[in-house]
Design a protein around this motif. Structure first.
Motif, PDB file in Angstrom:
ATOM      1  N   UNK A 139       1.247   0.189  -9.373  1.00  0.00           N
ATOM      2  CA  UNK A 139       0.794  -0.603  -8.234  1.00  0.00           C
ATOM      3  C   UNK A 139      -0.208   0.118  -7.334  1.00  0.00           C
ATOM      4  N   UNK A 140      -0.561   1.358  -7.675  1.00  0.00           N
ATOM      5  CA  UNK A 140      -1.535   2.104  -6.877  1.00  0.00           C
ATOM      6  C   UNK A 140      -1.041   2.477  -5.494  1.00  0.00           C
ATOM      7  N   UNK A 141       0.261   2.608  -5.350  1.00  0.00           N
ATOM      8  CA  UNK A 141       0.842   2.942  -4.045  1.00  0.00           C
ATOM      9  C   UNK A 141       0.791   4.453  -3.844  1.00  0.00           C
ATOM     10  N   UNK A 195      -5.281  10.109   9.674  1.00  0.00           N
ATOM     11  CA  UNK A 195      -6.030   8.905   9.321  1.00  0.00           C
ATOM     12  C   UNK A 195      -5.068   7.735   9.158  1.00  0.00           C
ATOM     13  N   UNK A 196      -5.603   6.551   9.064  1.00  0.00           N
ATOM     14  CA  UNK A 196      -4.776   5.379   8.792  1.00  0.00           C
ATOM     15  C   UNK A 196      -4.222   5.472   7.379  1.00  0.00           C
ATOM     16  N   UNK A 197      -2.971   5.111   7.230  1.00  0.00           N
ATOM     17  CA  UNK A 197      -2.369   5.094   5.897  1.00  0.00           C
ATOM     18  C   UNK A 197      -2.936   3.919   5.112  1.00  0.00           C
ATOM     19  N   UNK A 198      -3.072   4.078   3.798  1.00  0.00           N
ATOM     20  CA  UNK A 198      -3.543   2.952   2.996  1.00  0.00           C
ATOM     21  C   UNK A 198      -2.554   1.794   3.107  1.00  0.00           C
ATOM     22  N   UNK A 224       6.474   7.869  -8.991  1.00  0.00           N
ATOM     23  CA  UNK A 224       5.370   7.972  -9.955  1.00  0.00           C
ATOM     24  C   UNK A 224       5.036   6.599 -10.532  1.00  0.00           C
ATOM     25  N   UNK A 225       6.063   5.815 -10.860  1.00  0.00           N
ATOM     26  CA  UNK A 225       5.838   4.465 -11.390  1.00  0.00           C
ATOM     27  C   UNK A 225       5.179   3.558 -10.353  1.00  0.00           C
TER      28      UNK A 225
END
Length: 112
Positions: free
Chosen positions: A80-82, A98-101, A74-75
């Motif tokens: 970091x938007x991960x 799909x491609x992973x971010x 969660x952190x």
């Protein structure tokens, strides 16, 4: 040498077989994982069997043991938007095609 601006993380939850852990470490190196996060209830990555099965790749990837994996994930998302993806045993689960971010965590559980 260009520096990456994203992280690829493997999170391991309740892994209790040192040979399996060593194999996941070795595969992580092959797939370019930047860091491995393991739950507190997983086996020891530095146990000699795990080190042996990793074929030395344990020395090339940082491994971090955390006391609360869910909180840590969660952190990582908040700070970091991960994005987190998890493996599940469910015939109705969506398959990601799909491609992973660029910044992502893949979670693997023991699934006893």
């Amino acid at each position: 040498h260009t520096q990456k601006k994203f992280l690829r993380i493997l999170a391991l939850d309740q892994i209790n077989d040192t040979a399996n852990l060593g194999s996941m470490i070795r595969c992580s190196a092959a797939f370019g994982i930047d860091v491995i996060v393991i739950s507190d209830d997983s086996c020891d990555a530095w146990y000699r069997r795990s080190v042996r099965v990793s074929m030395g790749h344990i020395f090339s990837i940082p491994i971090v043991r955390v006391s609360n994996l869910a909180y840590t994930l969660k952190q990582l998302s908040n700070d970091f938007g991960i994005t987190t993806y998890a493996s599940v045993i469910d015939v109705d689960a969506d398959l990601i095609l799909e491609d992973l971010p660029k910044g992502h965590v893949v979670v693997v559980n023991n699934n006893k």
